[in-house]
Write a protein that holds these residues in place. Structure first.
Motif, PDB file in Angstrom:
ATOM      1  N   ASP A 191       0.837  -1.207   0.000  1.00  0.00           N
ATOM      2  CA  ASP A 191       0.000   0.000   0.000  1.00  0.00           C
ATOM      3  C   ASP A 191       0.871   1.256   0.000  1.00  0.00           C
ATOM      4  OD1 ASP A 191      -2.711   1.237   0.351  1.00  0.00           O
ATOM      5  OD2 ASP A 191      -1.731   2.005   2.150  1.00  0.00           O
ATOM      6  N   GLU A 214       2.105   1.749  -3.545  1.00  0.00           N
ATOM      7  CA  GLU A 214       1.052   2.155  -4.470  1.00  0.00           C
ATOM      8  C   GLU A 214       0.813   3.661  -4.385  1.00  0.00           C
ATOM      9  OE1 GLU A 214      -2.602   0.085  -3.699  1.00  0.00           O
ATOM     10  OE2 GLU A 214      -3.728   1.240  -5.175  1.00  0.00           O
ATOM     11  N   ASP A 215       0.930   4.213  -3.174  1.00  0.00           N
ATOM     12  CA  ASP A 215       0.545   5.606  -2.943  1.00  0.00           C
ATOM     13  C   ASP A 215       1.707   6.586  -2.887  1.00  0.00           C
ATOM     14  OD1 ASP A 215      -2.058   4.820  -2.813  1.00  0.00           O
ATOM     15  OD2 ASP A 215      -2.102   4.656  -0.626  1.00  0.00           O
ATOM     16  N   ALA A 221      -0.191  -1.919  -6.985  1.00  0.00           N
ATOM     17  CA  ALA A 221      -1.646  -1.719  -7.021  1.00  0.00           C
ATOM     18  C   ALA A 221      -2.361  -2.926  -7.615  1.00  0.00           C
ATOM     19  CB  ALA A 221      -1.986  -0.469  -7.826  1.00  0.00           C
ATOM     20  N   ALA A 227      -2.544  -8.727  -5.113  1.00  0.00           N
ATOM     21  CA  ALA A 227      -3.375  -9.128  -3.970  1.00  0.00           C
ATOM     22  C   ALA A 227      -4.619  -8.255  -3.835  1.00  0.00           C
ATOM     23  CB  ALA A 227      -2.549  -9.123  -2.691  1.00  0.00           C
ATOM     24  N   SER A 228      -5.032  -7.985  -2.598  1.00  0.00           N
ATOM     25  CA  SER A 228      -6.217  -7.177  -2.342  1.00  0.00           C
ATOM     26  C   SER A 228      -5.827  -6.084  -1.349  1.00  0.00           C
ATOM     27  CB  SER A 228      -7.331  -8.047  -1.766  1.00  0.00           C
ATOM     28  OG  SER A 228      -6.960  -8.558  -0.502  1.00  0.00           O
ATOM     29  N   PRO A 229      -6.657  -5.027  -1.224  1.00  0.00           N
ATOM     30  CA  PRO A 229      -6.255  -3.899  -0.374  1.00  0.00           C
ATOM     31  C   PRO A 229      -5.863  -4.306   1.049  1.00  0.00           C
ATOM     32  CG  PRO A 229      -8.175  -3.299  -1.660  1.00  0.00           C
ATOM     33  CD  PRO A 229      -7.925  -4.757  -1.922  1.00  0.00           C
ATOM     34  N   GLN A 230      -6.629  -5.200   1.658  1.00  0.00           N
ATOM     35  CA  GLN A 230      -6.320  -5.584   3.035  1.00  0.00           C
ATOM     36  C   GLN A 230      -4.952  -6.256   3.134  1.00  0.00           C
ATOM     37  OE1 GLN A 230      -9.151  -6.281   1.367  1.00  0.00           O
ATOM     38  NE2 GLN A 230     -10.912  -6.487   2.729  1.00  0.00           N
ATOM     39  N   LEU A 231      -4.622  -7.063   2.116  1.00  0.00           N
ATOM     40  CA  LEU A 231      -3.312  -7.720   2.141  1.00  0.00           C
ATOM     41  C   LEU A 231      -2.213  -6.729   1.803  1.00  0.00           C
ATOM     42  CD1 LEU A 231      -4.058 -11.211   0.538  1.00  0.00           C
ATOM     43  CD2 LEU A 231      -4.062 -10.543   2.938  1.00  0.00           C
ATOM     44  N   ARG A 232      -2.515  -5.760   0.937  1.00  0.00           N
ATOM     45  CA  ARG A 232      -1.503  -4.748   0.606  1.00  0.00           C
ATOM     46  C   ARG A 232      -1.160  -3.892   1.832  1.00  0.00           C
ATOM     47  NH1 ARG A 232      -4.498  -4.472  -4.454  1.00  0.00           N
ATOM     48  NH2 ARG A 232      -5.567  -2.529  -3.948  1.00  0.00           N
ATOM     49  N   ASN A 233      -2.103  -3.785   2.777  1.00  0.00           N
ATOM     50  CA  ASN A 233      -1.816  -3.039   4.009  1.00  0.00           C
ATOM     51  C   ASN A 233      -0.873  -3.797   4.935  1.00  0.00           C
ATOM     52  OD1 ASN A 233      -3.278  -0.696   3.524  1.00  0.00           O
ATOM     53  ND2 ASN A 233      -5.192  -1.559   4.303  1.00  0.00           N
ATOM     54  N   MET A 234      -0.797  -5.116   4.789  1.00  0.00           N
ATOM     55  CA  MET A 234       0.069  -5.930   5.659  1.00  0.00           C
ATOM     56  C   MET A 234       1.355  -6.357   4.954  1.00  0.00           C
ATOM     57  SD  MET A 234      -1.213  -6.356   8.698  1.00  0.00           S
ATOM     58  CE  MET A 234      -0.260  -7.745   9.344  1.00  0.00           C
ATOM     59  N   VAL A 291      -9.524  -8.484 -11.210  1.00  0.00           N
ATOM     60  CA  VAL A 291      -8.701  -8.062 -10.073  1.00  0.00           C
ATOM     61  C   VAL A 291      -8.429  -9.245  -9.152  1.00  0.00           C
ATOM     62  CG1 VAL A 291      -9.588  -5.697 -10.044  1.00  0.00           C
ATOM     63  CG2 VAL A 291     -10.741  -7.442  -8.683  1.00  0.00           C
ATOM     64  N   TRP A 292      -7.448  -9.039  -8.243  1.00  0.00           N
ATOM     65  CA  TRP A 292      -7.273  -9.940  -7.089  1.00  0.00           C
ATOM     66  C   TRP A 292      -7.001 -11.370  -7.537  1.00  0.00           C
ATOM     67  CZ3 TRP A 292      -5.345 -11.752  -3.272  1.00  0.00           C
ATOM     68  CH2 TRP A 292      -5.952 -12.299  -2.130  1.00  0.00           C
ATOM     69  N   THR A 343     -12.599  -8.799   7.740  1.00  0.00           N
ATOM     70  CA  THR A 343     -11.878  -7.523   7.726  1.00  0.00           C
ATOM     71  C   THR A 343     -12.135  -6.713   8.995  1.00  0.00           C
ATOM     72  OG1 THR A 343     -11.973  -7.405   5.315  1.00  0.00           O
ATOM     73  CG2 THR A 343     -11.609  -5.324   6.488  1.00  0.00           C
ATOM     74  N   GLU A 381      -6.280   0.911   9.366  1.00  0.00           N
ATOM     75  CA  GLU A 381      -6.196   0.368   8.008  1.00  0.00           C
ATOM     76  C   GLU A 381      -6.881  -0.995   7.946  1.00  0.00           C
ATOM     77  OE1 GLU A 381      -2.151   0.229   6.717  1.00  0.00           O
ATOM     78  OE2 GLU A 381      -2.143   2.361   6.204  1.00  0.00           O
ATOM     79  N   ALA A 382      -7.605  -1.225   6.865  1.00  0.00           N
ATOM     80  CA  ALA A 382      -8.310  -2.500   6.716  1.00  0.00           C
ATOM     81  C   ALA A 382      -7.320  -3.652   6.551  1.00  0.00           C
ATOM     82  CB  ALA A 382      -9.245  -2.436   5.507  1.00  0.00           C
ATOM     83  N   VAL A 383      -7.525  -4.699   7.342  1.00  0.00           N
ATOM     84  CA  VAL A 383      -6.714  -5.924   7.204  1.00  0.00           C
ATOM     85  C   VAL A 383      -7.654  -7.122   7.352  1.00  0.00           C
ATOM     86  CG1 VAL A 383      -4.626  -4.849   8.146  1.00  0.00           C
ATOM     87  CG2 VAL A 383      -6.154  -6.106   9.676  1.00  0.00           C
ATOM     88  N   LYS A 384      -7.196  -8.277   6.856  1.00  0.00           N
ATOM     89  CA  LYS A 384      -7.980  -9.499   6.997  1.00  0.00           C
ATOM     90  C   LYS A 384      -7.530 -10.200   8.273  1.00  0.00           C
ATOM     91  CE  LYS A 384      -9.002  -9.732   2.120  1.00  0.00           C
ATOM     92  NZ  LYS A 384      -8.885 -10.346   0.806  1.00  0.00           N
ATOM     93  N   VAL A 403      -3.774 -12.359  10.126  1.00  0.00           N
ATOM     94  CA  VAL A 403      -2.944 -11.627  11.087  1.00  0.00           C
ATOM     95  C   VAL A 403      -2.901 -12.452  12.364  1.00  0.00           C
ATOM     96  CG1 VAL A 403      -2.701  -9.494  12.407  1.00  0.00           C
ATOM     97  CG2 VAL A 403      -3.666  -9.409  10.096  1.00  0.00           C
ATOM     98  N   HIS A 420     -11.844  -0.213  -6.541  1.00  0.00           N
ATOM     99  CA  HIS A 420     -10.479  -0.664  -6.243  1.00  0.00           C
ATOM    100  C   HIS A 420     -10.352  -0.963  -4.743  1.00  0.00           C
ATOM    101  CE1 HIS A 420      -6.222  -1.170  -6.874  1.00  0.00           C
ATOM    102  NE2 HIS A 420      -5.888  -0.138  -6.116  1.00  0.00           N
ATOM    103  N   ALA A 421     -10.990  -0.128  -3.902  1.00  0.00           N
ATOM    104  CA  ALA A 421     -10.866  -0.290  -2.451  1.00  0.00           C
ATOM    105  C   ALA A 421     -11.562  -1.555  -1.957  1.00  0.00           C
ATOM    106  CB  ALA A 421     -11.438   0.937  -1.737  1.00  0.00           C
ATOM    107  N   GLU A 468     -11.988  -4.359  -3.659  1.00  0.00           N
ATOM    108  CA  GLU A 468     -11.564  -5.543  -4.416  1.00  0.00           C
ATOM    109  C   GLU A 468     -11.416  -6.779  -3.539  1.00  0.00           C
ATOM    110  OE1 GLU A 468      -8.783  -3.279  -7.708  1.00  0.00           O
ATOM    111  OE2 GLU A 468      -7.839  -4.662  -6.296  1.00  0.00           O
ATOM    112  N   GLY A 469     -11.014  -6.565  -2.300  1.00  0.00           N
ATOM    113  CA  GLY A 469     -10.727  -7.710  -1.425  1.00  0.00           C
ATOM    114  C   GLY A 469     -11.894  -8.119  -0.554  1.00  0.00           C
TER     115      GLY A 469
END
Lengths: 332, 168
Positions: free
Chosen positions: A78, A81-82, A98, A101-108, A236-237, B51, B57-60, B64, B129-130, B132-133
């Motif tokens: 993430d 990407e930004d 970008a 994976a998916s946004p949640q995984l990109r955050n980790m 996607v994903w 999630t 921040e959003a995580v799965k 984790v 895009h946000a 997607e997961g």
């Protein structure tokens, strides 16, 4: 998931000491997005995880200096990407992040872990199959279900490297700084990624007691532009069926330098050197791009089910070259 | 193998406990804290039903480990708005039919709320895009995107959490 011990050391030296001699039974943990998947599936069974995300000496900083862009190993997808510097100086990397994976995984998920992720081959990912990559004697995919597998044969294993970032970073001529018991070393990603061998059944030369500290991208040449394009079996994903990263530097009305790297076609990011050589010194046009695309795939050796990747890769190469040479497109 | 102490701030309250290192965050939240608004779907990082927000921040939470959340702040659907009220994102999902069965909804709402803090006025491409997961098998996503769009408008107008009872 099997039981394991957890340690959160204070310094890199402490972390390296804990990793030393573990030979796979002790594994570093950062974002965990690939490692936990492997552990849940019983593919990785570490006895101990070493949390490296809390190490003060390891960071997620993205900084620019005379040697280019430096990205701390803990930077997340993430972040990439930004980040304005990445978007400006290495757009192929921002686009690859970008698209992963998916946004949640990109955050980790971290850049370091992303480069080390294991293949998505269904035989490798099944605990019921003891494939060659896991220490067995046979690659079941070679004569089995191989629609997602390699076009270029580099190893007894025909799984492909799953990282979008790796493809982009090789096109950007990036290197990694590593630290192990003997100190630090830097390797170009072309040296870092290496097809698995009988003695080393991984996709890179990182030692079990070594950590990635940072990734470095050299300053882009004048008039250089880059992009990353990815074909998936849904929009996607998903992992890349084929990914293409292209960087092109213009020299007047001709191509001064070019790198074309394919993902999803080999055990490591695949540099299409024949295509690069064909482009340099030429005026960009559709005919040239088509010849470059043909040259890139000329040596492909498709398996039973993955021949569709050849036209797919050719098309992505043509589109990527058109995008990075089109007049009026933003510079990179 | 030894348990380890962890302190995690969940929905604003500091929680200290002992966990096995293999305890996934989703199980800590559901089984130890009783916060069952976080749903378990695929347990492989695919579906997004689990999630939550980690430091916003959003995580799965099936991807984790609880030990990874040590010292950090977690927000679940229960903590998004004060008890008995709906956050503007929740209210927008209600009004715009951003759900049918509701299984993906807690995750979808937390993903959307994180997006709107980052980008208060997203276009449809950014919204798509946000999310997607976050898989939804009911709505086809159209009403979810519409819900997020409406939530953005309401929040730009200063909408606050509103009592749930007024809606029932």
């Amino acid at each position: 998931m099997r039981r394991f011990d957890y340690a959160s050391p204070a310094t890199i030296d402490d972390a390296l000491a804990l990793l030393a001699g573990g030979d796979g039974a002790v594994r570093p943990l950062a974002g965990g997005t690939d490692l936990l998947t492997l552990m849940k599936a019983d593919i990785a069974t570490p006895e101990r995880l070493i949390d490296i995300k809390r190490l003060a000496e390891l960071d997620d900083a993205i900084a620019l200096d005379a040697d280019g862009l430096s990205i701390g190993a803990l930077a997340t997808l993430d972040d990439l990407e930004d980040d304005p510097l990445v978007r400006q100086l290495a757009p192929a990397l921002a686009e690859a992040a970008a698209a992963a994976a998916s946004p949640q995984l990109r955050n980790m998920a971290t850049i370091g872990g992303n480069l080390l992720q294991r293949p998505r081959c269904w035989y490798f990912r099944s605990s019921l199959v003891h494939c060659w990559l896991k220490g067995g004697t046979e690659c079941q995919a070679r004569d089995g279900e191989n629609a997602l597998h390699a076009l270029f044969d580099q190893s007894p294993c025909v799984a492909v490297h799953p990282s979008d970032l790796a493809t982009a970073l090789v096109a950007l001529d990036a290197s990694v700084r590593l630290r192990g018991p003997a100190g630090e070393r830097s390797l170009s990603l072309g040296e870092f990624f290496a097809p698995p061998t009988d003695d080393r059944r991984t996709e890179n030369v990182l030692a079990p007691d070594e950590l990635i500290l940072s990734v470095r991208i050299p300053p882009p040449a004048d008039n250089a532009r880059g992009t990353y394009l990815k074909a998936m079996d849904r929009k996607v994903w998903a992992f890349a069926l084929v990914g293409v990263a292209a960087t092109v530097a213009r020299d007047g009305d001709r191509i001064g330098a070019a790198r074309i790297v394919l993902g999803g076609v080999a055990q490591t990011p695949w540099r299409a050197r024949e295509a690069e050589d064909l482009l340099v010194g030429q005026r960009p046009d559709a005919d040239l791009f088509a010849r470059a695309a043909d040259a890139a795939l000329a040596g492909a050796a498709p398996l039973a089910d993955n021949g569709y990747k050849i036209p797919l890769a050719r098309t992505l190469i043509r589109r990527a070259l058109a995008a990075v040479t089109a007049d009026g497109a933003p510079p990179a | 193998m030894a348990t380890v102490p962890v302190t995690v701030t969940v929905n604003g309250t500091e929680r200290t406990t002992e966990v096995e290192p293999r305890t996934l965050l989703v199980y800590f939240l559901r089984d130890q804290l009783g916060l069952t608004g976080t749903h378990i779907g695929c347990q492989t990082g695919q579906c997004g039903a689990c999630t939550v927000q980690l430091d916003g921040e959003a995580v799965k939470s099936c991807m984790v480990l609880t030990v990874q959340a040590e010292g950090h702040a977690v927000t679940t659907i229960e903590g998004l708005a004060p008890a008995g009220t709906l956050h503007p994102v929740q209210a927008a999902f209600w009004e715009e039919h951003g759900l049918q069965c509701g299984y993906c909804t807690p995750g979808m709402v937390l993903t959307a709320e994180a997006l709107l803090r980052d980008d208060p006025d997203p276009d449809d491409h950014t919204i798509r895009h946000a999310i997607e997961g976050n898989l939804c098998r009911c709505t086809g996503y159209q009403s979810v995107v519409q819900s997020v769009r409406v939530a953005a408008t309401r929040m730009a107008e200063g909408a606050q959490p509103e009592p749930l009872l007024r809606r029932s």
